[in-house]
Write a protein that holds these residues in place. Structure first.
Motif, PDB file in Angstrom:
ATOM      1  N   ALA A 167      -5.344   8.861   6.939  1.00 49.74           N
ATOM      2  CA  ALA A 167      -5.445   8.018   5.559  1.00 49.74           C
ATOM      3  C   ALA A 167      -4.941  10.286   5.920  1.00 49.74           C
ATOM      4  O   ALA A 167      -4.287  10.685   6.099  1.00 49.74           O
ATOM      5  N   ASP A 183      -4.229  14.434  -2.554  1.00 48.67           N
ATOM      6  CA  ASP A 183      -4.724  13.600  -4.034  1.00 48.67           C
ATOM      7  C   ASP A 183      -5.289  11.322  -3.650  1.00 48.67           C
ATOM      8  O   ASP A 183      -6.452  12.467  -3.781  1.00 48.67           O
ATOM      9  N   ASP A 184      -4.961  10.835  -3.637  1.00 46.79           N
ATOM     10  CA  ASP A 184      -6.136   9.632  -3.375  1.00 46.79           C
ATOM     11  C   ASP A 184      -6.062   9.008  -2.547  1.00 46.79           C
ATOM     12  O   ASP A 184      -6.777   8.480  -2.084  1.00 46.79           O
ATOM     13  N   GLU A 185      -5.730  10.089  -1.211  1.00 44.30           N
ATOM     14  CA  GLU A 185      -5.932   9.741   0.385  1.00 44.30           C
ATOM     15  C   GLU A 185      -5.514   8.406   0.558  1.00 44.30           C
ATOM     16  O   GLU A 185      -6.480   7.544   1.355  1.00 44.30           O
ATOM     17  N   ARG A 186      -4.354   8.202   0.229  1.00 41.51           N
ATOM     18  CA  ARG A 186      -3.190   6.902   0.899  1.00 41.51           C
ATOM     19  C   ARG A 186      -3.582   6.540   2.269  1.00 41.51           C
ATOM     20  O   ARG A 186      -3.080   7.585   3.030  1.00 41.51           O
ATOM     21  N   VAL A 187      -3.784   5.541   2.941  1.00 46.44           N
ATOM     22  CA  VAL A 187      -4.051   4.780   3.788  1.00 46.44           C
ATOM     23  C   VAL A 187      -2.523   4.605   4.233  1.00 46.44           C
ATOM     24  O   VAL A 187      -1.468   4.305   3.451  1.00 46.44           O
ATOM     25  N   ASN A 234      -0.603  -0.561  -1.632  1.00 43.57           N
ATOM     26  CA  ASN A 234      -0.945   1.214  -2.018  1.00 43.57           C
ATOM     27  C   ASN A 234      -2.687   1.226  -1.615  1.00 43.57           C
ATOM     28  O   ASN A 234      -3.589   1.903  -2.490  1.00 43.57           O
ATOM     29  N   THR A 289      -6.276   2.948  -0.503  1.00 48.09           N
ATOM     30  CA  THR A 289      -6.607   4.240  -0.323  1.00 48.09           C
ATOM     31  C   THR A 289      -7.961   4.441   0.633  1.00 48.09           C
ATOM     32  O   THR A 289      -8.472   3.137   0.196  1.00 48.09           O
ATOM     33  N   LYS A 294     -11.309   3.858  -1.495  1.00 43.96           N
ATOM     34  CA  LYS A 294     -11.049   2.172  -1.887  1.00 43.96           C
ATOM     35  C   LYS A 294     -11.427   1.063  -1.409  1.00 43.96           C
ATOM     36  O   LYS A 294     -12.716   0.238  -0.794  1.00 43.96           O
TER      37      LYS A 294
END
Ligand code: FAD
Ligand code: NDP
Length: 493
Positions: free
Chosen positions: A421, A425-429, A453, A455, A458
């Motif tokens: 990840a 920011d939003d720690e996108r995978v 998207n 993260t 999530k």
């Protein structure tokens, strides 16, 4: 439905190749009122193997491969079942190659038949001929009799796929088989050398070993080039533990047939030492070549990539305005059935239904059906580091113990997963990797999540399904950076 433009040709669309991509495009196009013909012709392999309509996946690819993989897994399960109380005599458990081959081929033939019926029902014309370009609207069809006939179309789709390549060593073409031959091999393969360490090499060596045949894998450089190298090495480790012999950094130099019919393979090891070994079967899996030269691309000025002969296309459009390409012939795109199907359908919608939707080749999930399966989607750790730099990514990882491994006390050392990840920011995978049972089934759902998207927070807030192996993705918390031990947590906390 958009009205189809007036033209003087016999068909709105001619599809060259009745495999995954071609059939999907043809069936979709007729849904919008197009008049479509599909050419499909299978040239026999150097060993004389041939097959019916449906292309690589159905006849000599995904389907027979998955069935043989399943046969191998069942053999493993029969032995494990004793630990669960089933009363079996392990000595009597063995495979009948003939029965397996017959069952697999019967299934393949039934799919050939259903495919023909489906084309007839949908009014797609099936032409069993080898097609090549006369000009950009005219295809010459070489019929089975050798007679040539002319067919014209407004649009032409190239979906001719590829066939196995052979290394340039004496004896390879004469004596070795490929994935085109293995699934219908008359005799049990016996002691087998598999040359090549891509998807096909690993999968074939894996199921042959699982079926009880002695399997050796010859690796020229690395296992599974382009994949996460840690995951690839773990697959190799697991296969070795199961009994596959791996010759690393070795290259075959000659194959000879001995008087007893067995094959003597000469090869060089990593120190350049010349060695030999004898095998019943040599299976070559060193990649595939697209069947584009046979189309006489020079007759229409079709641009191919010189090194690979693949079609140079943008959005499946070649440099010739009415000529398109999908599937394994496309340059720089994954050689996978669902990719060919999806691209074929979307293209048909753009051609005949006013759609503007383009194929998205990013984050396509895939699975290597090695005995311990490997599923992945997105970036490998290696590529994430190259693209983002080590400081900008977090790698979460965990070893885990599948519940079903406990009682038979199966080796869990390679049951491992990894989530890559972004740290910001939003720690996108960016990537998900899973080595373990049913990896294909596990990774499919996470691929959909990544398309939305996903993260890392999530993922962590997703409630798992217990006890499954897929839930391990929702439990992962140890980062590689921390240096903490990623060994299994307790089962239920
Ligand atoms: P193909 O399916 O190859 O179809 C092309 C057709 O065109 C063939 O029937 C061919 O004979 C015909 N043809 C060629 N030239 C002409 C011509 N001039 N005129 C008329 N007809 C012609 N993918 C996965 O997603 N999952 C898997 O598990 C998987 N396993 C695989 C296992 C093996 C052993 C192999 C070899 C492949 C596997 N693949 C897998 C890859 C998958 O099979 C291909 O990506 C897919 O079949 C490509 O579809 P295509 O439409 O491009 O071509
Ligand atoms: P790959 O391109 O995946 O692998 C080819 C392998 O052969 C590599 O290990 C390569 O080594 C090696 N190689 C190449 N040339 C030589 C040579 N002269 N001597 C020895 N080794 C050599 O091809 P495959 O045939 O395995 O598969 C083709 C495609 O089919 C795959 O890319 C995949 O997309 C598709 N497929 C998908 C499957 C799935 O979804 N499960 C299963 C099977 C196939 P090096 O790294 O050194 O170049």
């Amino acid at each position: 439905m958009a009205p189809i433009a007036e033209h003087k040709f016999m068909y709105d669309l001619i599809v060259l190749g009745g495999g995954s991509g071609g059939l999907a495009a043809a069936k979709e196009a007729v849904n919008y009122g197009a008049k479509v013909a599909v050419f499909d012709f299978v040239s026999p392999s150097p060993q004389g193997t041939s097959w019916g309509l449906g292309g690589t996946c159905v006849n000599v690819g995904c389907i027979p491969k998955k069935l043989m993989h399943q046969a191998a897994l069942l053999g493993e399960a029969i032995h494990e079942s004793a630990a669960y109380g089933w009363q079996i005599d392990p000595e009597t458990v063995k495979i009948s190659w003939e029965a397996l081959r017959t069952a697999v081929q019967n299934h393949v033939k039934s799919v050939n038949w259903v495919t023909r019926v489906e084309l007839r029902t949908k009014k797609v014309e099936y032409i069993n001929a080898l097609g090549y370009f006369k000009d950009k609207h005219t295809i010459m069809g070489v019929m089975k009799t050798g007679q040539e006939k002319e067919f014209t179309a407004q649009h032409i789709l190239i979906a001719v796929g590829g066939r196995p390549r052979y290394p340039n060593i004496p004896g390879a073409l004469e004596y070795a088989i490929t994935s085109d031959d293995i699934f219908s091999l008359e005799k049990p393969p016996g002691k087998t050398l598999v040359i090549g360490a891509g998807y096909i090499g690993l999968e074939c060596a894996g199921f042959l070993n699982g079926l009880g045949f002695e399997a050796t894998l010859m690796v020229r450089s690395i296992i599974l080039r382009g994949f996460d190298h840690h995951m690839a090495n773990s697959i190799a480790d697991d296969m070795q533990k199961r009994g596959v012999k791996i010759l690393f950094e070795a290259q075959a130099t000659k194959i000879e047939k001995q008087k007893d019919g067995r094959l003597l393979v000469h090869y060089k090891n990593k120190d350049g030492q010349a060695l030999t070994d004898t095998f019943d079967t040599v299976l070559i899996a060193v990649g595939r070549r697209p069947l584009t030269r046979e189309l006489k691309p020079e007759n229409i000025g079709l641009k191919l990539i010189p090194e690979t002969d693949k079609v140079d296309a943008v959005n499946e459009e070649s440099n010739v305005p009415n000529v398109y390409a999908v599937g394994d012939v496309l340059s720089g795109k994954p050689e996978l059935t669902p990719v060919a199907i999806h691209a074929g359908r979307l293209l048909a919608r753009r051609l005949f239904a006013n759609s503007t939707e383009q194929m998205d080749y990013v984050n396509v999930a895939t699975t290597v059906f090695s005995p311990l399966e490997y599923g992945c989607v997105g970036l490998s750790e290696d590529d994430a580091i190259i693209q983002y730099g080590e400081d900008r990514i977090e790698v979460y990882h965990a070893y885990y113990k599948p519940t079903e491994f406990f009682i038979p006390q199966k080796d869990v050392t390679n049951c491992y997963l990894k989530v890559i990840a972004l740290r910001e920011d939003d720690e996108r995978v960016l990537g998900m990797h899973f080595l373990g049972p049913n990896a294909g089934e596990v990774i499919q759902g996470f691929a959909a999540a990544m398309k939305c998207n996903l993260t890392f927070p999530k993922l962590k807030s997703t409630v798992g399904i217990h006890p499954t192996v897929a839930e391990e993705f929702t439990r992962v918390s140890v980062t590689k950076r921390s240096g903490l031990d990623p060994k299994p947590q307790s089962c239920c906390s």
